[in-house]
Design an enzyme around this catalytic site. Structure first.
Site, PDB file in Angstrom:
ATOM      1  CB  CYS A 102      29.481  62.727 -27.969  1.00 55.99           C
ATOM      2  SG  CYS A 102      30.523  61.969 -29.227  1.00 55.99           S
ATOM      3  CG  HIS A 198      30.961  67.427 -28.423  1.00 56.53           C
ATOM      4  ND1 HIS A 198      31.400  66.870 -27.242  1.00 56.53           N
ATOM      5  CD2 HIS A 198      31.137  66.479 -29.364  1.00 56.53           C
ATOM      6  CE1 HIS A 198      31.845  65.644 -27.472  1.00 56.53           C
ATOM      7  NE2 HIS A 198      31.704  65.384 -28.762  1.00 56.53           N
ATOM      8  CD  GLU A 200      30.669  69.710 -24.801  1.00 59.63           C
ATOM      9  OE1 GLU A 200      29.504  69.702 -25.238  1.00 59.63           O
ATOM     10  OE2 GLU A 200      31.406  68.704 -24.832  1.00 59.63           O
TER      11      GLU A 200
END
Lengths: 221, 250
Positions: A102, A198, A200
């Site tokens: 990002c 993302h 994660e």
């Protein structure tokens, strides 16, 4: 009871300190001083790496792998890297593995409409505001790709939370996503992988993506 | 295409989930990180924690819980309740929240929205709006619904967008707790007004309610508590129901 269609299975982190196994690869997560780094640290750990959080950017200069996480806004992140910009750039050009997420992807570019400070300029082009009238683009969206980093990923949906997108001026796009327009969601140059989503925060799909990332680094180092 | 999100909400006080939770045969009931993990496994697109206590001791406990949860779940976590300053927001993010929702503090001092958006990015800043119907419009309420503010909800929603909020968590106080369905008119009005995502909240009691809010309004996400806590439905049931009716979900 309806059966759960997509149960989430994360790759088990393997204890690589046992005899005969190579040590886990150390990955350095840059701390820009804002935001949540727990998830990316834990996710990289589960992916088989040994993550460390570096608030001193100087320590990046001899790290094996650099992670630019996706937290905060453009200027504070770019400002944090500014003093070491040239060295970081040299390392990226020399093939040091790197993952940008990002904002961490945006700072790899020359500049961004979000900020006034120049980025690293490793990737040619600039970061622009999304064209959609509904911004930020927040939620789970599909990544269209046949890139090797997605091998084994079952669900194509990844989590996005952004108002800006990269507009590269070189041929580095490996996957795209649609949100009122088609924008690059994964780009690769040298050994740097830059994603807009993302990993994660993307459940099982993100976990497999990160596991692939760690696996490919291990092959290179 | 962007999918519609389903967000289980956990009301947390003193480190525990307080709304009655009646899962069966599951360990760790009442412990937020475990519940969050269960919902994630069921396919939740995000998790929201609302801290309904106010004391500073409880705040420490909450941050601790957030930290443990962030290590366990890999979908976004929103934390709200009692966030009064940029520093409160920073601590919540540092502890492991991905987004922070602000309500009363934003009404009292709207510039907190732009300050937080500049420092942490708009995508972190969720403004929670509690709305209650007057005759033909809705008013904003603060302090957990205790104080009425003479301000139209639609105007306030537009203002928070202009100030840089990334999302609006819109709760209908009339519908909340009724399990009679979301306030569709309210949700429609606000979601049509603003260009940032609107999360519909309050009143969800059946699968159909969630379908209604997605088919009849431009809501981006639906938040629900009791249907999940009481085990009436799993998140996976919701997704299957929506998918069968043509709503795009993950």
């Amino acid at each position: 009871m309806v059966e759960i269609r997509r149960s989430v299975k994360y790759p088990e982190s393997n204890d690589s300190y046992r005899i005969g196994q190579r040590p886990k690869v150390k990955v350095s997560i840059v701390d820009y001083g804002v935001g949540n780094l727990h998830s990316i640290r834990k996710a990289l750990e589960l992916a088989g790496a040994r993550p460390v959080i570096e608030s001193n950017v100087r320590n990046l200069l001899d790290s094996e792998v650099m992670i630019f996480p996706g937290v905060g806004a453009f200027d504070p992140a770019a400002e944090k890297l500014e003093p070491y910009k040239e060295i970081i750039l040299d390392r990226l050009n020399a093939g040091t593995p790197c993952l940008g997420i990002c904002i961490g992807t945006h700072i790899l570019f020359e500049k961004s409409e979000e900020g006034s400070i120049p980025g690293l300029g490793f990737m040619k082009g600039k970061v622009e505001k999304l064209h959609s009238e509904k911004v930020p683009h927040i939620g789970w969206n599909e990544v269209t790709t046949d890139d090797k980093y997605f091998s084994g990923v079952e669900s194509p949906y990844f989590y996005f939370a952004h108002s800006y997108k990269a507009n590269p001026e070189e041929d580095i796009v490996k996957g795209t996503t649609e949100y009122y327009e088609t924008f690059p969601s994964i780009m690769r140059k040298k050994n740097t992988v830059a994603v807009q989503f993302h990993p994660e925060k993307s459940g099982a799909s993100g976990a497999i993506f990160l596991k692939n990332f760690v696996k490919f680094i291990e092959e290179k180092l | 295409m962007l999918t519609k999100r389903i967000i289980p909400c956990l009301d947390v006080t003193d480190g525990k989930v307080v709304k009655g939770v009646k899962f069966q045969n599951l360990k760790g009931i009442g412990y937020p990180p475990d519940l969050a993990h269960i919902y994630e496994q069921q396919g939740a697109d995000e998790i929201t924690f609302l801290d309904i206590t106010a004391s500073s001791d409880a705040r420490e406990t909450l941050l601790n819980i957030v930290e443990k949860t962030a290590e366990k779940i890999f979908v976004p976590l929103t934390v709200g309740g009692g966030i009064r300053s940029k520093e409160d927001m920073r601590s919540a993010l540092k502890a492991g929240a991905d987004k922070v929702s602000i309500n009363t503090a934003a009404v009292q001092n709207p510039s907190i929205i732009s300050e937080c958006a500049e420092e942490f990015g708009s995508q972190c800043v969720v403004v929670a709006i509690d709305a209650k119907k007057d005759e033909d419009s809705w008013s904003v309420y603060t302090h957990g619904g205790r104080n009425k503010i003479e301000m139209d909800v639609v105007d306030w929603a537009q203002k928070v967008e202009d100030l840089g909020a990334g999302e609006i968590l819109l709760t209908s106080m009339d519908a909340d707790g009724t399990t009679d369905g979301y306030d569709l008119k309210l949700t429609e009005k606000v979601a049509d007004q603003v260009n940032i995502p609107v999360i519909a909240s309050g009143g969800c009691g059946t699968l159909e309610h969630i379908y209604e809010v997605f088919s009849q309004t431009n809501a981006s996400a639906a938040l629900a508590a009791s249907i999940f806590h009481y085990g009436t439905y799993t998140v996976s049931d919701v997704k299957t129901y929506l998918r069968d009716r043509g709503v795009l979900v993950r």
